[in-house]
Each structure stands twice: as C-alpha cells, then as structure tokens.
Write a protein that holds these residues in place. Structure first.
Motif, PDB file in Angstrom:
ATOM      1  N   MET A  70       0.866  -1.271   0.057  1.00 36.80           N
ATOM      2  CA  MET A  70       0.056  -0.119  -0.074  1.00 36.80           C
ATOM      3  C   MET A  70       1.060   1.374   0.025  1.00 36.80           C
ATOM      4  SD  MET A  70      -3.075   1.353   0.083  1.00 36.80           S
ATOM      5  CE  MET A  70      -4.252   0.208   0.527  1.00 36.80           C
ATOM      6  N   LEU A  71       0.564   2.113  -0.957  1.00 37.37           N
ATOM      7  CA  LEU A  71       1.349   3.309  -0.973  1.00 37.37           C
ATOM      8  C   LEU A  71       0.775   4.405   0.070  1.00 37.37           C
ATOM      9  CD1 LEU A  71       1.458   3.807  -4.750  1.00 37.37           C
ATOM     10  CD2 LEU A  71       3.488   2.878  -3.508  1.00 37.37           C
ATOM     11  N   LYS A  72       1.557   5.017   0.894  1.00 40.22           N
ATOM     12  CA  LYS A  72       1.161   6.022   1.710  1.00 40.22           C
ATOM     13  C   LYS A  72       1.719   7.220   1.607  1.00 40.22           C
ATOM     14  CE  LYS A  72       0.072   2.729   5.456  1.00 40.22           C
ATOM     15  NZ  LYS A  72       0.027   2.360   6.924  1.00 40.22           N
ATOM     16  N   VAL A  73       0.930   8.262   1.521  1.00 41.77           N
ATOM     17  CA  VAL A  73       1.320   9.946   1.573  1.00 41.77           C
ATOM     18  C   VAL A  73       0.379  10.841   2.581  1.00 41.77           C
ATOM     19  CG1 VAL A  73       1.145  11.879  -0.029  1.00 41.77           C
ATOM     20  CG2 VAL A  73       1.631   9.630  -1.019  1.00 41.77           C
ATOM     21  N   THR A  74       1.263  11.673   3.011  1.00 43.17           N
ATOM     22  CA  THR A  74       0.735  12.528   3.825  1.00 43.17           C
ATOM     23  C   THR A  74       0.061  13.598   3.223  1.00 43.17           C
ATOM     24  OG1 THR A  74       2.490  12.108   5.574  1.00 43.17           O
ATOM     25  CG2 THR A  74       1.271  14.112   5.771  1.00 43.17           C
ATOM     26  N   VAL A  75      -1.218  13.722   3.557  1.00 36.14           N
ATOM     27  CA  VAL A  75      -1.801  14.811   2.664  1.00 36.14           C
ATOM     28  C   VAL A  75      -2.544  15.773   3.743  1.00 36.14           C
ATOM     29  CG1 VAL A  75      -4.190  15.170   1.295  1.00 36.14           C
ATOM     30  CG2 VAL A  75      -2.658  13.328   0.827  1.00 36.14           C
ATOM     31  N   THR A  76      -1.988  16.996   3.754  1.00 39.23           N
ATOM     32  CA  THR A  76      -2.706  17.840   4.686  1.00 39.23           C
ATOM     33  C   THR A  76      -3.672  18.832   4.382  1.00 39.23           C
ATOM     34  OG1 THR A  76      -0.975  19.789   3.789  1.00 39.23           O
ATOM     35  CG2 THR A  76      -0.192  18.162   5.684  1.00 39.23           C
ATOM     36  N   ALA A  77      -4.127  18.735   3.049  1.00 37.37           N
ATOM     37  CA  ALA A  77      -5.383  19.260   2.442  1.00 37.37           C
ATOM     38  C   ALA A  77      -5.478  18.878   1.252  1.00 37.37           C
ATOM     39  CB  ALA A  77      -5.269  20.858   2.552  1.00 37.37           C
ATOM     40  N   MET A  78      -6.657  18.771   0.641  1.00 34.79           N
ATOM     41  CA  MET A  78      -6.998  18.286  -0.523  1.00 34.79           C
ATOM     42  C   MET A  78      -8.232  18.965  -1.210  1.00 34.79           C
ATOM     43  SD  MET A  78      -7.104  14.454  -2.371  1.00 34.79           S
ATOM     44  CE  MET A  78      -7.714  13.780  -0.787  1.00 34.79           C
ATOM     45  N   LEU A 133      -7.204  18.590  -9.304  1.00 32.30           N
ATOM     46  CA  LEU A 133      -7.005  18.113  -7.964  1.00 32.30           C
ATOM     47  C   LEU A 133      -5.861  18.880  -7.400  1.00 32.30           C
ATOM     48  CD1 LEU A 133      -7.423  15.959  -5.955  1.00 32.30           C
ATOM     49  CD2 LEU A 133      -5.814  14.471  -6.926  1.00 32.30           C
ATOM     50  N   GLU A 134      -6.106  19.537  -6.306  1.00 34.61           N
ATOM     51  CA  GLU A 134      -4.955  20.428  -5.427  1.00 34.61           C
ATOM     52  C   GLU A 134      -4.780  19.470  -4.361  1.00 34.61           C
ATOM     53  OE1 GLU A 134      -6.345  24.451  -4.815  1.00 34.61           O
ATOM     54  OE2 GLU A 134      -7.196  24.297  -7.012  1.00 34.61           O
ATOM     55  N   ILE A 135      -3.432  19.190  -4.064  1.00 36.06           N
ATOM     56  CA  ILE A 135      -2.947  18.391  -2.766  1.00 36.06           C
ATOM     57  C   ILE A 135      -1.993  19.282  -2.304  1.00 36.06           C
ATOM     58  CG2 ILE A 135      -1.814  16.464  -1.931  1.00 36.06           C
ATOM     59  CD1 ILE A 135      -3.033  15.172  -4.501  1.00 36.06           C
ATOM     60  N   ASP A 136      -2.251  19.344  -0.852  1.00 35.51           N
ATOM     61  CA  ASP A 136      -1.056  19.959  -0.001  1.00 35.51           C
ATOM     62  C   ASP A 136      -0.257  18.775   0.651  1.00 35.51           C
ATOM     63  OD1 ASP A 136      -1.736  22.576  -0.704  1.00 35.51           O
ATOM     64  OD2 ASP A 136      -2.975  22.600   0.981  1.00 35.51           O
ATOM     65  N   SER A 137       0.919  18.575   0.530  1.00 33.52           N
ATOM     66  CA  SER A 137       1.440  17.440   1.212  1.00 33.52           C
ATOM     67  C   SER A 137       3.091  17.812   1.265  1.00 33.52           C
ATOM     68  CB  SER A 137       1.555  16.095   0.193  1.00 33.52           C
ATOM     69  OG  SER A 137       2.076  14.999   0.812  1.00 33.52           O
TER      70      SER A 137
END
Length: 87
Positions: free
Chosen positions: A1-9, A39-43
């Motif tokens: 499983m791929l994991k990414v920290t997302v602070t906002a989306m 798609l806007e991602i903050d990470s």
C-alpha cells in the motif's frame, strides 16, 4: 500500500454535456462531450511519491476508466413484474 501524507485536498470537476431533441417529441438525446478535473493537494511528501499515488488512484477509479474506455451498457426496465419493451 502506498502512503502519502495529505494535509489538505480539493477537487474540482467540470462536466460538459449536450442535450438535443425534444422530450415531448420522444427524441431527446443527451451526450457528455467532456470532463475536466483539477486535484489540488498539499503534502510534505516528495512530488514523485504523490504523483504515484494519484496515478494509481486514477487507474483504479471505475468512473474515470469507464469514461476513458467506454464499456457496453445493458439496460432493462421491469414494469409491474413484466419486461417493458422500449423501441
């Protein structure tokens, strides 16, 4: 499983469609002529890792894949327990 920290989306979806014909004249026809997504991602994670997660999500999205690679649709209407024949 791929994991990414997302602070906002945030996701924006715009669908373009066309409707022609007449409901009263029994000739109405709808068609989708395009779709756009943003798609806007903050990470804090590296862009390549985020891109890999997004790419996998898009490839695993049934709706997106059905639009990109149309599939046959079978439709049936049942009225009062009997198949309704529509010409």
């Amino acid at each position: 499983m791929l994991k990414v920290t997302v602070t906002a989306m945030r996701m924006r979806v715009r669908a373009r469609y066309r409707v022609t014909g007449s409901v009263l004249g029994d000739s109405v026809m709808a068609s989708m002529v395009g779709a756009e997504t943003t798609l806007e991602i903050d990470s804090p994670d590296p862009p390549a890792r985020v891109a890999k997660v997004v790419r996998n999500a898009e490839h695993g999205c049934f709706v997106m894949q059905a639009l990109l690679q149309p599939v046959p649709v079978m439709s049936q209407t049942v009225l009062n327990g009997m198949s309704l024949v529509m010409d």
